[in-house]
Design a protein around this motif. Structure first.
Motif, short mmCIF file in Angstrom:
data_model
loop_
_atom_site.label_atom_id
_atom_site.label_comp_id
_atom_site.label_asym_id
_atom_site.label_seq_id
_atom_site.Cartn_x
_atom_site.Cartn_y
_atom_site.Cartn_z
N LEU A 94 0.82 -1.11 -0.06
CA LEU A 94 0.07 0.03 0.00
C LEU A 94 1.01 1.43 0.08
O LEU A 94 0.43 2.48 -0.73
CB LEU A 94 -0.90 -0.09 1.12
N TYR A 159 -7.46 2.91 6.72
CA TYR A 159 -7.39 2.18 5.53
C TYR A 159 -7.94 0.73 5.33
O TYR A 159 -7.90 0.13 4.32
CB TYR A 159 -6.13 2.34 5.06
N MET A 286 -4.42 7.67 -0.52
CA MET A 286 -5.29 6.52 -0.20
C MET A 286 -6.66 6.52 -0.91
O MET A 286 -6.98 5.45 -1.57
CB MET A 286 -5.30 6.35 1.26
N ILE A 290 -7.90 3.96 -3.92
CA ILE A 290 -9.01 3.08 -3.68
C ILE A 290 -9.85 3.36 -5.11
O ILE A 290 -10.43 2.36 -5.67
CB ILE A 290 -9.83 3.69 -2.61
N TYR A 295 -5.70 -0.52 -4.71
CA TYR A 295 -6.01 -0.71 -3.66
C TYR A 295 -6.58 -2.13 -3.33
O TYR A 295 -6.15 -3.08 -2.56
CB TYR A 295 -6.92 0.34 -2.60
#
Length: 318
Positions: A94, A159, A286, A290, A295
């Motif tokens: 990640l 997350y 993040m 996504i 992700y």
């Protein structure tokens, strides 16, 4: 690692994917955390020239070209060392994806879990990313045992969602299926985690004559070793870690998970409350991964897709 000060009364059914879905090459080769620094040059990113969110970072981070990450690198499959000594796992993957968005390298540095926030406060790290549960105590800098403020607290960029599990030696469960069954037993845990918090709470509930013994270690590998040798009746850890241990230790012959998950809560990247620009940049990155699908692919690689979040939020822990 998960941490919380309030235990739920109803167990949470397993949220993460079946253990068999965890795609990890090689054997489980973990090392102790210690205080030494370990750096993974491969968890980097594209240069700031091609990174779409680089301008969101503080200038000092952009100038250095890296984010120093405090992490307990002995917590497979979230972060650990493979057979070649490379730092791998869900969090490093990640971080590499975030790095491409921000144009910096995420440089993982190894430390004991219960000292990561201290390292963050002392500017040893820029962030802490280590399967760390976002909760109010950590947000506010409160000691869960005493209820007293011990630090300035941190902000979290959430997350993932994960819970806590108990596992025993395979075929030797000692009749353990719930936390109440641990009364009269010995539980091994990693220091500073929710598992230790829950164990302390449970110990206070145990009736006279059925005292619960708690043994806390610097890392989960040490707790596993204690269980494997018969020195403990069970270990508690975050579900992804418990599931990975059950799948890999002794070729799947050492351990088994008992009962259901409890304390499902968000994992978060910890950031100093003074570093709001860095926090917001991480959240933007993040949410970008996504939205672009990276992700999802990373979570599926590590069998964690059932813990996926639809959006990264700040301080979503309770």
């Amino acid at each position: 690692m998960t941490a919380s000060s309030t235990r739920r009364t109803t167990a949470v059914r397993s949220r993460l994917a079946a253990v068999g879905a965890i795609a990890v090459a090689g054997a489980l080769l973990l090392t102790g955390c210690g205080d030494q620094t370990e750096k993974d040059k491969d968890s980097g990113s594209a240069s700031t020239n091609s990174a779409p969110l680089a301008d969101k970072l503080p200038q000092d981070i952009r100038s250095k070209g890296k984010i120093r990450v405090g992490s307990d690198i002995a917590y497979a499959p979230v972060e650990y060392k493979d057979s070649s000594g490379k730092i791998v796992g869900l969090d490093p993957d990640l971080a590499a994806a975030l790095g491409k968005q921000l144009g910096v390298t995420f440089e993982f540095q190894n430390g004991t879990f219960d000292a990561l926030l201290t390292g963050l406060r002392s500017d040893r790290y820029d962030i802490a990313m280590s399967a760390m549960t976002d909760n109010k105590n950590r947000q506010e800098g409160v000691d869960p045992d005493t209820g007293k403020k011990v630090g300035e607290g941190v902000d979290f960029v959430d997350y993932l969602t994960a819970g806590v599990s108990i596992y025993t030696r395979k075929g030797d469960t000692k009749g353990i299926t719930t936390w109440d069954d641990l009364c009269g037993k010995k539980l091994a845990v990693q220091r500073g985690t929710t598992s230790e918090d829950l164990a302390k709470q449970q110990a206070k509930k145990c009736p006279g004559g059925k005292k619960m013994a708690i043994e806390a270690f610097d890392d989960n590998q040490q707790a596993q070793t204690r269980l494997r040798s018969g020195g403990a009746d069970a270990v508690s850890a975050d579900f992804p870690v418990a599931a990975y241990a059950v799948k890999t230790s002794g070729g799947g012959k050492d351990f088994e998970i008992v009962g259901d998950q409890v304390e499902a809560a968000p994992y978060g990247i910890a950031v100093s409350k003074k570093e709001t620009q860095l926090r917001d940049a991480l959240q933007a990155a993040m949410n970008a991964i996504i939205q672009n699908g990276e992700y999802k692919s990373i979570l599926e690689k590590w069998g964690a897709q059932d813990g996926a979040v639809k959006e990264s939020v700040i301080n979503g822990g309770k």
